[in-house]
Write an enzyme that holds these catalytic residues in place. Structure first.
Site, short mmCIF file in Angstrom:
data_model
loop_
_atom_site.label_atom_id
_atom_site.label_comp_id
_atom_site.label_asym_id
_atom_site.label_seq_id
_atom_site.Cartn_x
_atom_site.Cartn_y
_atom_site.Cartn_z
N HIS A 1 -44.60 -31.55 63.65
CA HIS A 1 -44.27 -32.65 63.88
C HIS A 1 -43.50 -32.02 65.88
O HIS A 1 -42.67 -31.30 65.95
CB HIS A 1 -42.76 -33.35 63.73
N ASP B 1 -48.72 -39.11 66.77
CA ASP B 1 -47.14 -38.96 66.82
C ASP B 1 -46.63 -40.36 66.83
O ASP B 1 -45.72 -41.10 68.04
CB ASP B 1 -46.02 -37.74 67.68
N TYR C 1 -50.72 -29.57 84.10
CA TYR C 1 -51.23 -28.49 84.13
C TYR C 1 -49.75 -28.41 82.72
O TYR C 1 -49.97 -27.19 82.56
CB TYR C 1 -51.29 -27.61 84.91
#
Lengths: 145, 145, 145, 145, 145, 145, 145, 145, 145, 145
Positions: free
Chosen positions: D22, D64, D112
């Site tokens: 998760h 999620d 990034y």
């Protein structure tokens, strides 16, 4: 770089030559030689000719005087008596460093089998064919230490 | 990506092809091929067809002209004379890159044994059956360097 | 060796250049550069000049057009405005491959710090002083793939 | 290959997706993305499009629902409001698998930094620009186990 | 966890099953089986029964239809014709997934020898004796991909 | 052994000296020096004196002329102005190889901190106290290559 | 350094001697011996004589009284009866530590074969020829523990 | 330490005993036994007697009832019928844990050969001679799980 | 398996519990917990419930009586006072093994931070939500050894 | 075993003590000490008392005379002035080997922090509480070499 050591000899190659003992062999191979999957450690020297590498190696490493053949090349496939120009180039360099030593050749697959037992293979960028040579290390006598 | 190099050739595959020498072999395998536990390094190419991979490899790697068979497939199990459609697809690509070379086949377990000695196996996502091929690398002559 | 790929680019170097992405940097260093203990992977190219290596790298790797400075050298210690001959040699090669790109320099220790974050350092055998250059990789656009 | 599992998901990718828990994130990156030297494990998918990979990943991995943004792309450099065609392609695939989820974007260097903390980066062969996406894994509830 | 994949298959097991190809074998072993020093990679599944593990594996992995015996157990030591209850439990699960396949047995040390060549051994917590089974992977045909 | 290279320099030490670049440092330490847990690679030279080792190293490695202090010893604890006999022994050897260079000292813990950043530490069997020295490598100019 | 332990015995050598059991062998080799590529672990002792090393080793390690030959040297090539001065030096040291033990020799390649099975090889800097010796470890009896 | 587990069994030993399966063997060796270079993993138990170690191991590990000899010692060299006091000490401990099992012996080099195939060797500090024993692990039946 | 040790504790888990000392912590996590990329060693227990694992661990490992909280769970996100059924299940098992100890909870991300410093994480197959628990190891007193 | 070296010092421990230099520290810990996850190399000595181990270590290793405290124990938690019996046992052994040295203590967590920087931790089987001691290595002077 170090003082009085040929710049072509990088850290790993210098270490390998120093670690070799009496009778251990090293191979200088041309760009087409199947080196990387042969077994021994392969050191890359892309862009360097086999003759320049031979010159650098023999500057620091003696050849073995206990055997008749200490500098062995690969014979032409299907024509073992053929004399490739690279053979003479090798002989000239050897003669300069080890006046009494001769360059000889063995058949292609016999060369591979012997190379498999070498301490290492230096894969040069040499594009001339048959530019492969096995060198057998000699000893340094007490007086020369 | 790099300029003028087929994008299918990733870092490790490019490195392997570059490291191979005269006579070294590489396998392009289909999705069902038992590659990962065979022995040689396996490179994944999930989702890529065997023919696209062959096209990419032959763009940079020459085949061996010193032997009669430099591109070898797997014969149909129980029917060695059967001609699978993938064989023709392989032959077409080979002919385009190496006009004089023929695609031949060997029996399934002989193929496994030979693949075990290869430099590497590229496991594609090819779902067509019998889409496996062994490629033997040739040399690049001085004039072509 | 492979077809149409500069022979100077060995397996590991080719792999590194292929693995680099937009903005990643690689260093071509001269023979005195403190490369091996700097941090990044060091690839040896003993006996090769920095200019030959630059030529080979730019044949396959694009420079980054998203930034102003994509080819950066090391300024002379104590004389940042000095123009070393090697700078012009670098600029000539860059101009041939990337017509709009300029070669610039930064101070010695700033160069070290930036090199520490590079993907790799290629240590050539270049004996000319200040023959170090950082190259920032560009992208290949869809049309060019 | 395995039954009922998208063939694009090779051994290592399947293992990574299964190991993630998760809130862990994975990045699907285009061919120009600087993945290999970023930090996380990089998995190559040369020759595969970012959209095909997204389709395969979302077939097995839930997003999620505990956060507002679980599918994040990279905004156009210098033009954060620009809407690249790839964004719509991503949104379509997401909507099919997770009807309530939206695709959002963040600035290039923020992307990034976040990617540096990802569990892994899948480097596809996608040549369309800005085809990068971070996916945040959700949970599987008891009833769905 | 992932959607539609049996939760018993953890990251490494999933990866192994995915990596296996046509003819590769995997062993499901009981808690007393000498797995860890046998040779192949051992994956622990302490607390899990051999039958639950078999059910999970066959949900994703096809058995080999090219051979007569693709699901092989260990015969009772000293009584090769004895029929252990676990054999029927194995046969039931196999029949559900591969209706035409039969469960057969081989002698204890022949089982060890064959297991030594397997891709991996899954050591369950199964306490019933003789609850060991070798599974040979089949192929997935193009239509089923 | 190799021709014209001091026999005290074994494979790994020779490799390290060759790999070092401009400004990299190496430590020659006495037998009591806490080398092995300091951080850098430690090379053992049990039974060898620090002065013999210094002689061997300076035979091949130039000192750095870009800085004022390129050969630094450890000052006596609690008495920084004390002049240990070993200091003169070090200075004599340095003067023979690098006529213009001076041997200086720094405090014990400052010495440890600097040694932590060295490329390597050579632990000799030297039993004289304070027989530790840091050497900073110089460059080899084109004319000397 | 440690109290009452010969300083020539560094960490790895001390560990090896301690780890050896009844019948295990160790080789003390001269500077020309082909040690590094022979097989066993090689420990460098550049600059140390073979006799000093023998003295140090026998100070802590008992020789094997269960066999007739527990200290074996290499015979002169082509002259097996020749008596090299180093043989007497070896015998003197052995006699001091193990009064009843004799030094014997075997042929060069038989020596190599036996050395290949040794626990380790100590490569000294000994420049005298034929200064190689194999030592077979004995036991320590309860009363001596 | 853990509750109800003999404190002599450290992390690695406990792990090894737990990992062993039916028929796997472990060796308890005395202080002179040549364990470290034999092949199997060696675990040190310096300072511990062989009898204390045997007591600890048999507290958790069952012996194999499928074979006649599951606890095998080393016979006296040159006197195979000699009865060393340690043999009785071993038999007493075995009898306490496995009432029906006998301690037997085999010749020294046969013992070494069998030990080479063991899962591990525990090297105790036992100074009594011939205090070596091979233990073959048994199974735990369902009712005992 | 071993005698009198819960079968759920496999080799690596048993080793880890044995290696832990006073104050070291281990985490039992549910199937959705982001364990593998958190930092500590992750041990898989797919298919096992968190409560069965807790029962097995507490059978051999004492909890720390030097602190107030030695068994810590994860509070419900957004509702820290909620009492999940799993909490009572945990408390029951704890009470049986350590009558005076209470189960407490901390916030989700505080739980992650603490878990990052644990000796290891056991990832069970537990599908109930919030079934995560940190256990702090206690000591075994001399009388109990 | 070796002649004149305490048998409790196994290969790795002997190697570590030999490798340590002036000021390096080693920890002798009791059975409850949290050693394995602390950071430094842990060496197991299950079944050995802390006092026997201290005796063995001080037989070969000198303590540091450059500092006031070279043998440091752990104070009783919550009662720093308490005098545990083990303290006297430690002091007696120290006094025998290093007549002028005193045993002192520091607080529990300060002890952990210092132990984290040690060269190694020896985890004994000592069941007495607070039986932990840090030893700081001294030098061996030329006359004593």
């Amino acid at each position: 770089m170090l003082k009085n050591i040929p710049p072509l000899l990088g850290p790993q190659l210098l270490s390998t030559l120093r670690a070799m003992g009496h009778g251990d062999e090293i191979v200088i191979a041309d760009a087409n030689f199947p080196a990387e999957f042969l077994g021994p450690l392969t050191m890359r020297a892309d862009g360097i000719s086999a003759t320049d590498m031979l010159e650098a190696v023999l500057t620091v490493m003696p050849l073995d005087e206990f055997v008749d053949e200490a500098a062995i090349g690969m014979a032409v496939v299907g024509n073992p008596d053929a004399r490739e120009p690279i053979y003479d180039a090798f002989q000239d360099i050897i003669t300069r460093h080890e006046p009494k030593m001769s360059f000889t050749t063995i058949e292609r697959f016999a060369f591979y089998d012997r190379a498999r037992k070498a301490a290492a293979v230096i894969q040069t960028g040499e594009s001339r064919l048959y530019a492969n040579i096995i060198l057998k290390k000699g000893i340094i006598r007490p007086s020369a230490a």
